[in-house]
Design an enzyme around this catalytic site. Structure first.
Site, PDB file in Angstrom:
ATOM      1  CB  SER A  70      -0.840  -0.050   1.288  1.00  0.00           C
ATOM      2  OG  SER A  70      -1.417   1.040   1.526  1.00  0.00           O
ATOM      3  CE1 TYR A  98      -4.425  -2.238   5.074  1.00  0.00           C
ATOM      4  CE2 TYR A  98      -3.317  -0.211   4.618  1.00  0.00           C
ATOM      5  CZ  TYR A  98      -3.960  -1.065   4.162  1.00  0.00           C
ATOM      6  OH  TYR A  98      -4.197  -1.264   2.769  1.00  0.00           O
TER       7      TYR A  98
HETATM    8  N1  LIG Z   1      -8.587  -0.699  -2.051  1.00  0.00           N
HETATM    9  C1  LIG Z   1      -7.683   0.067  -1.422  1.00  0.00           C
HETATM   10  O1  LIG Z   1      -7.627   1.337  -1.726  1.00  0.00           O
HETATM   11  C2  LIG Z   1      -6.114  -0.583  -1.188  1.00  0.00           C
HETATM   12  C3  LIG Z   1      -5.114   0.580  -1.261  1.00  0.00           C
HETATM   13  C4  LIG Z   1      -3.718  -0.213  -0.876  1.00  0.00           C
HETATM   14  C5  LIG Z   1      -3.438  -1.359  -0.871  1.00  0.00           C
HETATM   15  N2  LIG Z   1      -4.833  -2.260  -0.775  1.00  0.00           N
HETATM   16  C6  LIG Z   1      -4.537  -3.746  -0.041  1.00  0.00           C
HETATM   17  O2  LIG Z   1      -5.003  -4.526  -1.310  1.00  0.00           O
HETATM   18  C7  LIG Z   1      -5.501  -5.807  -0.792  1.00  0.00           C
HETATM   19  C8  LIG Z   1      -6.696  -6.155  -1.214  1.00  0.00           C
HETATM   20  O3  LIG Z   1      -7.662  -5.299  -0.679  1.00  0.00           O
HETATM   21  P1  LIG Z   1      -8.973  -4.696  -1.540  1.00  0.00           P
HETATM   22  O4  LIG Z   1      -9.197  -3.372  -1.451  1.00  0.00           O
HETATM   23  O5  LIG Z   1      -9.531  -5.466  -2.612  1.00  0.00           O
HETATM   24  O6  LIG Z   1     -10.114  -5.344  -0.186  1.00  0.00           O
HETATM   25  P2  LIG Z   1     -11.178  -6.672  -0.066  1.00  0.00           P
HETATM   26  O7  LIG Z   1     -11.686  -6.468   1.161  1.00  0.00           O
HETATM   27  O8  LIG Z   1     -11.981  -6.288  -1.416  1.00  0.00           O
HETATM   28  O9  LIG Z   1     -10.320  -7.949  -0.173  1.00  0.00           O
HETATM   29  C9  LIG Z   1      -9.638  -8.270   0.738  1.00  0.00           C
HETATM   30  C10 LIG Z   1      -9.383  -9.773   0.606  1.00  0.00           C
HETATM   31  O10 LIG Z   1      -8.789 -10.511   1.848  1.00  0.00           O
HETATM   32  C11 LIG Z   1      -9.369 -11.673   2.101  1.00  0.00           C
HETATM   33  N3  LIG Z   1      -9.106 -11.837   3.383  1.00  0.00           N
HETATM   34  C12 LIG Z   1      -9.164 -10.803   4.591  1.00  0.00           C
HETATM   35  N4  LIG Z   1      -8.947 -11.648   5.771  1.00  0.00           N
HETATM   36  C13 LIG Z   1      -8.658 -12.744   5.258  1.00  0.00           C
HETATM   37  C14 LIG Z   1      -8.296 -13.963   6.165  1.00  0.00           C
HETATM   38  N5  LIG Z   1      -8.073 -13.830   7.588  1.00  0.00           N
HETATM   39  N6  LIG Z   1      -7.730 -15.165   5.718  1.00  0.00           N
HETATM   40  C15 LIG Z   1      -8.107 -15.105   4.283  1.00  0.00           C
HETATM   41  N7  LIG Z   1      -8.361 -13.884   3.531  1.00  0.00           N
HETATM   42  C16 LIG Z   1      -8.652 -13.065   4.059  1.00  0.00           C
HETATM   43  C17 LIG Z   1     -10.772 -11.168   2.026  1.00  0.00           C
HETATM   44  O11 LIG Z   1     -11.671 -12.490   1.809  1.00  0.00           O
HETATM   45  C18 LIG Z   1     -10.771 -10.665   0.335  1.00  0.00           C
HETATM   46  O12 LIG Z   1     -10.832 -11.385  -0.715  1.00  0.00           O
HETATM   47  C19 LIG Z   1      -5.240  -5.564   0.456  1.00  0.00           C
HETATM   48  O13 LIG Z   1      -3.943  -6.241   1.244  1.00  0.00           O
HETATM   49  C20 LIG Z   1      -5.402  -4.115   1.110  1.00  0.00           C
HETATM   50  O14 LIG Z   1      -4.538  -3.699   2.141  1.00  0.00           O
HETATM   51  C21 LIG Z   1      -6.091  -1.874  -0.865  1.00  0.00           C
END
Ligand SMILES: NC(=O)c1ccc[n+]([C@@H]2O[C@H](COP(=O)([O-])OP(=O)(O)OC[C@H]3O[C@@H](n4cnc5c(N)ncnc54)[C@H](O)[C@@H]3O)[C@@H](O)[C@H]2O)c1
Length: 268
Positions: A150, A163
């Site tokens: 991130s 985080y």
């Molecule tokens: N959306 C944003 O703005 C953003 C920005 C920077 C980084 N990220 C990172 O991108 C990644 C994906 O996030 P996203 O935005 O797609 O969110 P999201 O909530 O759609 O996806 C998160 C995924 O992680 C899985 N997950 C969570 N806890 C879990 C566990 N204990 N065991 C197994 N699976 C688990 C969920 O089932 C889901 O499929 C994350 O690591 C997040 O930190 C997101």
């Protein structure tokens, strides 16, 4: 023949994308499958839902695709997930550590259980998955590890102690794994997105809308404009495209990097 290798640059590769039942992970799984890779979709959704999703990806892209469960906060479950993925696909060439969670509170109010679960899933889970996947990658002399970190692996924001700590840790882990495997045909990189339009940001949008009495659309814009010179969120598919590039032959010397995809957030 040439056209096939151009449009399917990952044909024959086998990939596991953690947390790929939704959001960025799903877009990454789609991008890898579209490029010809066999893919394990993973997440916390019920088996039937996960299997339907895997079947949909397999049909759309004509690649093997299976769904596997596994709690990323449990080391034994993660090791089991890697073994099952290797068994299901006949090996593993690509590991994308994408699963992640968010919790926001000021540091003095941050519940220790929340701190531990964010660190477990967002950092320790990635370490355990990499540790389990590396020996076979080293043996085959090829591997692509992509950690979805991130901008919070590079800079901080208030109320995100766990985080930010986990994502900074993930960027550090990425560099160590890249250095240790530089001569083994294995690359390891971190992608550092700014705002990406997925479920993980929905709660923050709702909280902002309530706090400032804004519509959801205005709250989304305000959140992005607080941090990014570009006021649009990144599409999940753009992150998928970058992962596909990192896993391609063109990515073979790109290693140990933390790549921002953040609308200029960290350029300031
Ligand atoms: N959306 C944003 O703005 C953003 C920005 C920077 C980084 N990220 C990172 O991108 C990644 C994906 O996030 P996203 O935005 O797609 O969110 P999201 O909530 O759609 O996806 C998160 C995924 O992680 C899985 N997950 C969570 N806890 C879990 C566990 N204990 N065991 C197994 N699976 C688990 C969920 O089932 C889901 O499929 C994350 O690591 C997040 O930190 C997101």
């Amino acid at each position: 023949m040439q056209e096939v290798s151009h449009t399917r640059p990952l044909a024959g590769r086998r990939a596991l994308v953690t947390g790929s039942s939704s959001g960025i992970g799903l877009a990454i799984a789609e991008a890898l499958a579209k490029a010809g890779a066999a893919v394990v979709v993973h997440g916390l959704v019920p088996q039937a839902e996960g299997q339907a999703l895997a079947a949909q990806i397999a049909d759309a892209h004509l690649v093997p695709c299976v769904f596997l469960e596994g709690d990323m906060s449990n080391a034994d479950a993660i090791t089991g997930l890697i073994e099952q993925a290797q068994a299901a696909l006949g090996g593993l060439d690509i590991l994308v550590n994408n699963a992640g969670v968010q919790f926001t509170a000021r540091t003095e109010n941050f519940p220790i259980e929340r701190w531990q679960s964010v660190l477990n899933i967002n950092l320790t889970g990635c370490f355990v998955a990499i540790k389990a996947a590396l020996p076979a990658m080293q043996q085959q002399g090829f591997g692509r590890i992509v950690n979805i970190a991130s901008v919070h692996g590079l800079v901080a924001s208030v109320e995100k102690a766990a985080y930010v700590a986990a994502k900074h840790g993930l960027v550090g882990l990425t560099k160590v794994v890249a250095l240790e495997n530089a001569e083994q045909g294995i690359t390891c990189n971190a992608i550092c997105p700014g705002w990406v339009d997925t479920a993980i940001v929905a709660k923050q949008v709702t909280a902002r809308a309530e706090r400032d009495q804004l519509t959801e659309a205005d709250a989304r814009r305000a959140l992005v404009q607080d941090k990014q010179p570009m006021s649009r969120m990144t599409a999940p598919a753009a992150i998928g495209d970058l992962v596909r590039f990192l896993c391609s032959d063109s990515g073979q010397t790109l290693t140990g990097a933390a790549l921002p995809v953040d609308g200029g957030w960290t350029a300031q």
